[in-house]
Scaffold this motif. Structure first.
Motif, mmCIF file in Angstrom:
data_model
loop_
_atom_site.group_PDB
_atom_site.id
_atom_site.type_symbol
_atom_site.label_atom_id
_atom_site.label_comp_id
_atom_site.label_asym_id
_atom_site.label_seq_id
_atom_site.Cartn_x
_atom_site.Cartn_y
_atom_site.Cartn_z
ATOM 1 N N ALA A 48 0.854 -1.191 0.000
ATOM 2 C CA ALA A 48 0.000 0.000 0.000
ATOM 3 C C ALA A 48 0.882 1.230 0.000
ATOM 4 O O ALA A 48 2.065 1.156 0.369
ATOM 5 C CB ALA A 48 -0.923 0.007 1.216
ATOM 6 N N THR A 49 0.288 2.320 -0.409
ATOM 7 C CA THR A 49 1.001 3.594 -0.407
ATOM 8 C C THR A 49 -0.004 4.706 -0.127
ATOM 9 O O THR A 49 -1.214 4.485 -0.188
ATOM 10 C CB THR A 49 1.722 3.822 -1.763
ATOM 11 N N ILE A 50 0.518 5.867 0.160
ATOM 12 C CA ILE A 50 -0.342 7.036 0.366
ATOM 13 C C ILE A 50 -0.004 8.057 -0.706
ATOM 14 O O ILE A 50 1.166 8.378 -0.908
ATOM 15 C CB ILE A 50 -0.137 7.629 1.775
ATOM 16 N N GLU A 99 2.241 0.551 7.685
ATOM 17 C CA GLU A 99 3.190 -0.344 8.351
ATOM 18 C C GLU A 99 2.706 -1.780 8.238
ATOM 19 O O GLU A 99 1.545 -2.028 7.901
ATOM 20 C CB GLU A 99 3.388 0.064 9.823
ATOM 21 N N LYS A 100 3.603 -2.705 8.524
ATOM 22 C CA LYS A 100 3.252 -4.126 8.503
ATOM 23 C C LYS A 100 2.977 -4.582 9.924
ATOM 24 O O LYS A 100 3.676 -4.192 10.869
ATOM 25 C CB LYS A 100 4.408 -4.945 7.915
ATOM 26 N N VAL A 113 -2.157 3.909 9.406
ATOM 27 C CA VAL A 113 -2.194 4.435 10.773
ATOM 28 C C VAL A 113 -2.541 5.921 10.761
ATOM 29 O O VAL A 113 -1.984 6.696 9.976
ATOM 30 C CB VAL A 113 -0.823 4.245 11.458
ATOM 31 N N CYS A 114 -3.456 6.294 11.653
ATOM 32 C CA CYS A 114 -3.766 7.707 11.875
ATOM 33 C C CYS A 114 -2.982 8.158 13.114
ATOM 34 O O CYS A 114 -3.168 7.602 14.202
ATOM 35 C CB CYS A 114 -5.259 7.915 12.098
ATOM 36 N N PRO A 115 -2.142 9.179 12.985
ATOM 37 C CA PRO A 115 -1.306 9.584 14.108
ATOM 38 C C PRO A 115 -2.051 10.371 15.190
ATOM 39 O O PRO A 115 -1.543 10.514 16.298
ATOM 40 C CB PRO A 115 -0.246 10.471 13.437
ATOM 41 N N LYS A 116 -3.258 10.841 14.873
ATOM 42 C CA LYS A 116 -3.957 11.705 15.831
ATOM 43 C C LYS A 116 -4.320 10.945 17.109
ATOM 44 O O LYS A 116 -4.098 11.446 18.212
ATOM 45 C CB LYS A 116 -5.202 12.306 15.171
ATOM 46 N N MET A 134 -4.010 7.243 16.917
ATOM 47 C CA MET A 134 -3.407 5.933 16.655
ATOM 48 C C MET A 134 -4.388 4.826 16.249
ATOM 49 O O MET A 134 -4.148 3.649 16.512
ATOM 50 C CB MET A 134 -2.553 5.474 17.849
ATOM 51 N N SER A 135 -5.479 5.173 15.590
ATOM 52 C CA SER A 135 -6.333 4.125 15.016
ATOM 53 C C SER A 135 -5.563 3.441 13.898
ATOM 54 O O SER A 135 -4.758 4.064 13.201
ATOM 55 C CB SER A 135 -7.625 4.720 14.441
ATOM 56 N N LYS A 136 -5.838 2.146 13.747
ATOM 57 C CA LYS A 136 -5.175 1.372 12.697
ATOM 58 C C LYS A 136 -6.229 0.672 11.850
ATOM 59 O O LYS A 136 -7.219 0.164 12.377
ATOM 60 C CB LYS A 136 -4.217 0.346 13.319
ATOM 61 N N PHE A 137 -5.961 0.643 10.543
ATOM 62 C CA PHE A 137 -6.935 0.108 9.584
ATOM 63 C C PHE A 137 -6.260 -0.892 8.655
ATOM 64 O O PHE A 137 -5.104 -0.703 8.258
ATOM 65 C CB PHE A 137 -7.512 1.253 8.733
ATOM 66 N N ASP A 138 -7.018 -1.922 8.265
ATOM 67 C CA ASP A 138 -6.552 -2.899 7.284
ATOM 68 C C ASP A 138 -6.653 -2.258 5.899
ATOM 69 O O ASP A 138 -7.751 -1.885 5.460
ATOM 70 C CB ASP A 138 -7.428 -4.153 7.377
ATOM 71 N N VAL A 139 -5.533 -2.146 5.191
ATOM 72 C CA VAL A 139 -5.560 -1.472 3.890
ATOM 73 C C VAL A 139 -6.265 -2.294 2.807
ATOM 74 O O VAL A 139 -6.617 -1.761 1.759
ATOM 75 C CB VAL A 139 -4.138 -1.100 3.392
ATOM 76 N N ALA A 140 -6.463 -3.590 3.050
ATOM 77 C CA ALA A 140 -7.144 -4.440 2.065
ATOM 78 C C ALA A 140 -8.659 -4.267 2.124
ATOM 79 O O ALA A 140 -9.350 -4.428 1.124
ATOM 80 C CB ALA A 140 -6.787 -5.902 2.283
ATOM 81 N N THR A 141 -9.173 -3.924 3.301
ATOM 82 C CA THR A 141 -10.630 -3.837 3.482
ATOM 83 C C THR A 141 -11.098 -2.476 3.986
ATOM 84 O O THR A 141 -12.274 -2.138 3.863
ATOM 85 C CB THR A 141 -11.105 -4.886 4.498
#
Ligand code: FES
Length: 144
Positions: free
Chosen positions: A60-62, A94-95, A103-106, A108-115
């Motif tokens: 993934a990339t941003i 990140e892996k 990752v959202c730095p505000k 620290m929520s983390k999300f699966d980039v596939a879904t």
């Protein structure tokens, strides 16, 4: 009885009269224009492009306000970097084992980039997907 005279306005050997042809062109032009107008009114446009060769399977990339991922060989996903929790900007990838995570730095929520699903809160909502992501030649195009 009068003999039938050929009508100079009529060309029965032609499958389509000039008038019919022009009418068809006008209808086709109107249909094309209205289709383009509808697409424009729907507000869909290509908002970001990436080189497909730069995105490995599982990666993934941003870019340009989007988290772009490639869960499978011919599968692409894109999600807004605007965090659904409180509007922070998701800004890193990140892996975590086999899972690629945004990752959202505000907070620290983390999300699966596939879904787009939440892997770790405080966000309760998944990332917001783009309307469409598709490969076009060597590019991946995000439409929203
Ligand atoms: S705004 Fe992203 S985790 Fe709170």
């Amino acid at each position: 009885m009068s003999e039938m005279q050929p009508n100079p306005q009529r060309h029965s050997s032609l499958p389509c009269s000039r008038r019919s042809f022009l009418r068809g062109v006008a209808v086709a032009t109107a249909a094309t224009a209205s289709g383009a107008l509808l697409a424009a009114c729907a507000g869909e446009e290509v908002v970001a492009k990436a080189d497909a060769a730069d995105l490995e399977v599982g990666g993934a990339t941003i870019l340009d306000g989007w988290v772009l991922s490639r869960p499978g060989e011919n599968e692409y996903k894109a999600f807004s970097t605007s965090c659904p929790h409180a509007g922070g900007t998701i800004n890193s990838i990140e892996k975590s084992g086999d899972v690629t995570v945004a990752v959202c730095p505000k907070h620290m929520s983390k999300f699966d980039v596939a879904t787009g699903d939440v892997l770790e809160g405080p966000s309760r909502d998944p990332m917001v997907p783009a309307k469409k992501v598709e490969r076009n030649g060597d590019s991946i195009e995000i439409t929203d």
